[in-house]
Motif scaffolding. Structure first.
Motif, PDB file in Angstrom:
ATOM      1  N   MET A 127     -32.738  -0.461  27.885  1.00 50.16           N
ATOM      2  CA  MET A 127     -31.530   0.247  28.321  1.00 50.16           C
ATOM      3  C   MET A 127     -30.268  -0.587  28.076  1.00 50.16           C
ATOM      4  SD  MET A 127     -30.428   1.235  32.214  1.00 50.16           S
ATOM      5  CE  MET A 127     -31.882   2.182  32.565  1.00 50.16           C
ATOM      6  N   ALA A 128     -30.364  -1.891  28.350  1.00 48.55           N
ATOM      7  CA  ALA A 128     -29.190  -2.753  28.213  1.00 48.55           C
ATOM      8  C   ALA A 128     -28.712  -2.824  26.771  1.00 48.55           C
ATOM      9  CB  ALA A 128     -29.519  -4.152  28.738  1.00 48.55           C
ATOM     10  N   VAL A 129     -29.625  -2.719  25.810  1.00 52.32           N
ATOM     11  CA  VAL A 129     -29.244  -2.772  24.389  1.00 52.32           C
ATOM     12  C   VAL A 129     -28.427  -1.523  24.041  1.00 52.32           C
ATOM     13  CG1 VAL A 129     -30.100  -3.077  22.045  1.00 52.32           C
ATOM     14  CG2 VAL A 129     -31.372  -4.065  23.954  1.00 52.32           C
ATOM     15  N   ALA A 130     -28.875  -0.373  24.543  1.00 53.52           N
ATOM     16  CA  ALA A 130     -28.125   0.866  24.302  1.00 53.52           C
ATOM     17  C   ALA A 130     -26.756   0.811  24.988  1.00 53.52           C
ATOM     18  CB  ALA A 130     -28.922   2.060  24.812  1.00 53.52           C
ATOM     19  N   LEU A 131     -26.717   0.289  26.188  1.00 49.53           N
ATOM     20  CA  LEU A 131     -25.433   0.224  26.910  1.00 49.53           C
ATOM     21  C   LEU A 131     -24.468  -0.743  26.219  1.00 49.53           C
ATOM     22  CD1 LEU A 131     -26.688   0.333  30.606  1.00 49.53           C
ATOM     23  CD2 LEU A 131     -25.460   2.130  29.379  1.00 49.53           C
ATOM     24  N   ALA A 132     -25.012  -1.771  25.558  1.00 52.54           N
ATOM     25  CA  ALA A 132     -24.148  -2.706  24.816  1.00 52.54           C
ATOM     26  C   ALA A 132     -23.450  -1.980  23.676  1.00 52.54           C
ATOM     27  CB  ALA A 132     -24.983  -3.877  24.287  1.00 52.54           C
TER      28      ALA A 132
ATOM     29  N   ALA B 194     -30.115  -0.704  18.516  1.00 56.76           N
ATOM     30  CA  ALA B 194     -29.318   0.431  18.986  1.00 56.76           C
ATOM     31  C   ALA B 194     -28.122   0.519  18.045  1.00 56.76           C
ATOM     32  CB  ALA B 194     -28.843   0.206  20.412  1.00 56.76           C
ATOM     33  N   ALA B 195     -27.852   1.728  17.566  1.00 57.45           N
ATOM     34  CA  ALA B 195     -26.751   1.862  16.612  1.00 57.45           C
ATOM     35  C   ALA B 195     -25.978   3.145  16.880  1.00 57.45           C
ATOM     36  CB  ALA B 195     -27.296   1.867  15.178  1.00 57.45           C
ATOM     37  N   ALA B 196     -24.687   3.092  16.614  1.00 55.90           N
ATOM     38  CA  ALA B 196     -23.825   4.272  16.708  1.00 55.90           C
ATOM     39  C   ALA B 196     -22.872   4.211  15.528  1.00 55.90           C
ATOM     40  CB  ALA B 196     -23.059   4.263  18.023  1.00 55.90           C
TER      41      ALA B 196
ATOM     42  N   ASP C  60     -16.252   3.763  12.110  1.00 57.63           N
ATOM     43  CA  ASP C  60     -16.505   2.960  13.310  1.00 57.63           C
ATOM     44  C   ASP C  60     -18.015   2.751  13.410  1.00 57.63           C
ATOM     45  OD1 ASP C  60     -15.694   1.525  15.455  1.00 57.63           O
ATOM     46  OD2 ASP C  60     -14.758   3.210  16.505  1.00 57.63           O
ATOM     47  N   VAL C  61     -18.420   1.603  13.838  1.00 57.63           N
ATOM     48  CA  VAL C  61     -19.853   1.335  13.978  1.00 57.63           C
ATOM     49  C   VAL C  61     -20.072   0.387  15.145  1.00 57.63           C
ATOM     50  CG1 VAL C  61     -19.760  -0.578  12.294  1.00 57.63           C
ATOM     51  CG2 VAL C  61     -21.945   0.529  12.786  1.00 57.63           C
ATOM     52  N   ARG C  62     -21.154   0.624  15.869  1.00 59.73           N
ATOM     53  CA  ARG C  62     -21.577  -0.288  16.939  1.00 59.73           C
ATOM     54  C   ARG C  62     -23.059  -0.573  16.732  1.00 59.73           C
ATOM     55  NH1 ARG C  62     -16.979  -0.093  17.308  1.00 59.73           N
ATOM     56  NH2 ARG C  62     -15.598   0.084  19.106  1.00 59.73           N
ATOM     57  N   LEU C  63     -23.400  -1.840  16.843  1.00 63.95           N
ATOM     58  CA  LEU C  63     -24.788  -2.255  16.604  1.00 63.95           C
ATOM     59  C   LEU C  63     -25.195  -3.277  17.654  1.00 63.95           C
ATOM     60  CD1 LEU C  63     -25.204  -3.226  12.841  1.00 63.95           C
ATOM     61  CD2 LEU C  63     -26.600  -1.580  14.110  1.00 63.95           C
ATOM     62  N   ALA C  64     -26.412  -3.164  18.136  1.00 62.06           N
ATOM     63  CA  ALA C  64     -26.941  -4.215  19.023  1.00 62.06           C
ATOM     64  C   ALA C  64     -28.434  -4.358  18.750  1.00 62.06           C
ATOM     65  CB  ALA C  64     -26.687  -3.866  20.481  1.00 62.06           C
TER      66      ALA C  64
ATOM     67  N   TRP D  27     -28.178  -8.250  22.158  1.00 63.44           N
ATOM     68  CA  TRP D  27     -27.376  -8.960  21.148  1.00 63.44           C
ATOM     69  C   TRP D  27     -26.461  -8.001  20.404  1.00 63.44           C
ATOM     70  CZ3 TRP D  27     -26.909 -14.132  20.271  1.00 63.44           C
ATOM     71  CH2 TRP D  27     -26.262 -14.528  19.108  1.00 63.44           C
ATOM     72  N   ARG D  28     -25.207  -7.981  20.808  1.00 65.79           N
ATOM     73  CA  ARG D  28     -24.228  -7.148  20.112  1.00 65.79           C
ATOM     74  C   ARG D  28     -23.950  -7.770  18.741  1.00 65.79           C
ATOM     75  NH1 ARG D  28     -19.820  -3.831  21.788  1.00 65.79           N
ATOM     76  NH2 ARG D  28     -18.819  -3.257  19.818  1.00 65.79           N
ATOM     77  N   ALA D  29     -24.161  -7.002  17.680  1.00 65.04           N
ATOM     78  CA  ALA D  29     -24.071  -7.531  16.318  1.00 65.04           C
ATOM     79  C   ALA D  29     -22.644  -7.383  15.795  1.00 65.04           C
ATOM     80  CB  ALA D  29     -25.081  -6.824  15.425  1.00 65.04           C
ATOM     81  N   ARG D  30     -21.741  -8.169  16.345  1.00 66.38           N
ATOM     82  CA  ARG D  30     -20.321  -8.015  16.007  1.00 66.38           C
ATOM     83  C   ARG D  30     -20.008  -8.449  14.581  1.00 66.38           C
ATOM     84  NH1 ARG D  30     -17.662  -6.658  20.722  1.00 66.38           N
ATOM     85  NH2 ARG D  30     -18.759  -7.277  22.618  1.00 66.38           N
ATOM     86  N   VAL D  31     -20.749  -9.430  14.067  1.00 62.59           N
ATOM     87  CA  VAL D  31     -20.507  -9.866  12.683  1.00 62.59           C
ATOM     88  C   VAL D  31     -20.824  -8.705  11.733  1.00 62.59           C
ATOM     89  CG1 VAL D  31     -21.232 -11.484  10.889  1.00 62.59           C
ATOM     90  CG2 VAL D  31     -21.003 -12.281  13.253  1.00 62.59           C
TER      91      VAL D  31
END
Ligand SMILES: Cc1cc2nc3c(=O)[nH]c(=O)nc-3n(C[C@H](O)[C@H](O)[C@H](O)COP(=O)(O)OP(=O)(O)OC[C@H]3O[C@@H](n4cnc5c(N)ncnc54)[C@H](O)[C@@H]3O)c2cc1C
Ligand code: SF4
Length: 339
Positions: free
Chosen positions: A171-176, A251-253, A263-267, A276-280
């Motif tokens: 759950m925490a990975v999705a919330l990140a 987890a990806a959006a 826009d992209v979000r990855l963890a 681990w939020r994949a900001r790079v």
């Protein structure tokens, strides 16, 4: 198991006061992790403060804010994992969250487990759970046998010489990825923490896993409605098809227009001591073509920081592959042979 007391406080402030002032007190959510650890002797509270009846157990809409695509969600910390995963709005508007919760544990466990307890569940490192073994997280300064021992399932990112445990929550990975914030009631009153600021890397203090103070009670999690949230998903690789913690997860959006990443979000999950939020990778992808080639470049850039141990280098390849596959699915483009 050591005998312990059981208390139901009249309200959250009273529960916070007990746990803040009494060193042996602990909050009790669904008990699915805490009670297991008590049976193993890993944690030995002398009183449990049951917060399940005190915490909000509903999922509410929050008003649309500037820059948001619609109404967000406020999820009470007492909401059971099953109810969260089954909520029609969560499933339709934040699919990554419903999928991540359903990827965890079993139906019976999800019926008991609460949102607050899920976020604060402890690592599944075998040495942490075995009180006959040293473990810096359980007994600071005693050593980390996992580095030379069984670490196949432990961290390849963010670990330290003192600890390479992974964070277990799906759950925490999705919330990140959803840029969630956590509402906390503490001795000094309420405050809000970004989920990305809730967890700490182990460094030389692996026993300090979060930025919470003693007695801090998680009361709710808030998720903003961003454009990318609807086009989001969770993928988890595990050793068996269900009822198992992840070996690696993503987890990806993704928001794509005209073939270009808007826009992209990855963890990543199960590869680091924190979600681990994949900001790079996110930075590499901003404004780039939504193709398997660019998704691979982004994953490689993120994973360049990986420091695997003897038996878990396979996780780096695995993480790369699931990132590329997941983003290709969300973008509606072929994965080709890049993953
Ligand atoms: C066999 C098995 C398989 C599992 N597989 C998975 C999996 O694949 N993926 C996954 O993500 N999880 C998995 N889990 C873990 C499960 O999701 C957690 O045990 C559960 O989410 C914890 O929630 P709880 O409410 O029962 O927490 P509890 O066990 O009650 O509490 C956990 C911790 O949080 C603290 N706490 C509880 N509520 C609060 C609060 N509101 N504020 C502050 N502190 C609080 C407690 O003091 C305790 O330290 C598995 C568990 C088991 C037993
Ligand atoms: S990896 Fe962390 S939790 Fe596991 S034995 Fe080492 S210090 Fe303990």
């Amino acid at each position: 198991m050591k005998p312990f007391g059981y208390v139901v406080a009249p309200d959250p402030a009273a529960a916070v006061a007990i746990v803040t002032t009494r060193p042996g007190a602990a909050f009790l959510g669904g008990g699915t992790n805490l009670v297991d650890l008590m049976k193993l002797g890993v944690v030995v509270p002398d009183v449990l403060v049951d917060v399940t009846g005190l915490l909000p157990d509903r999922i509410e809409r929050t008003a649309k804010r500037d820059g948001e695509a619609g109404e967000g969600l406020r999820i009470g910390a007492g909401v059971r994992n099953s109810d969260l995963a089954a909520d029609p709005q969560v499933r339709a508007e934040f699919p990554v969250l419903a999928q991540a919760v359903l990827a965890g544990a079993s139906g019976q466990l999800r019926n008991m487990a609460t949102v607050g307890g899920n976020l604060l569940q402890r690592t599944r490192c075998l040495y942490f759970q075995d009180v006959t073994k040293p473990c810096n997280k359980r007994t600071p300064g005693s050593g980390c046998p996992a580095r030379a021992g069984d670490h196949r399932n432990l961290a390849v990112l963010g670990g330290s010489l003192h600890c390479v445990a992974t964070h277990p929550s799906d759950m925490a990975v999705a919330l990140a990825v959803l840029d969630a914030v956590v509402h906390v009631e503490g001795a000094a009153g309420p405050r809000v923490i970004p989920l990305s600021g809730l967890y700490r890397l182990p460094g030389d203090e692996p026993d300090r896993e979060t930025t919470l103070e003693r007695g801090d009670l998680i009361t709710a999690v808030e998720v903003p409605a961003r454009q990318y949230a609807r086009n989001s998903a969770y993928r988890k690789v595990r050793d068996r098809a269900s009822y198992a913690f992840g070996v690696a997860s993503v987890a990806a959006a993704l928001d794509v227009a005209g073939g270009v990443v808007q826009d992209v979000r990855l963890a990543l999950g199960a590869v680091a001591p924190v979600p681990w939020r994949a900001r790079v990778a996110e930075q590499v992808l901003a404004g780039r073509p939504a193709t398997a080639e660019w998704f691979g470049r982004a994953a490689d850039a993120e994973l360049a920081a990986a420091a695997p141990l003897r038996d878990n280098a396979f996780k780096v390849t695995l993480a790369r592959n699931i990132v590329v596959r997941m983003l290709c699915v969300l973008a509606g483009v072929p994965a080709g042979d890049t993953a």
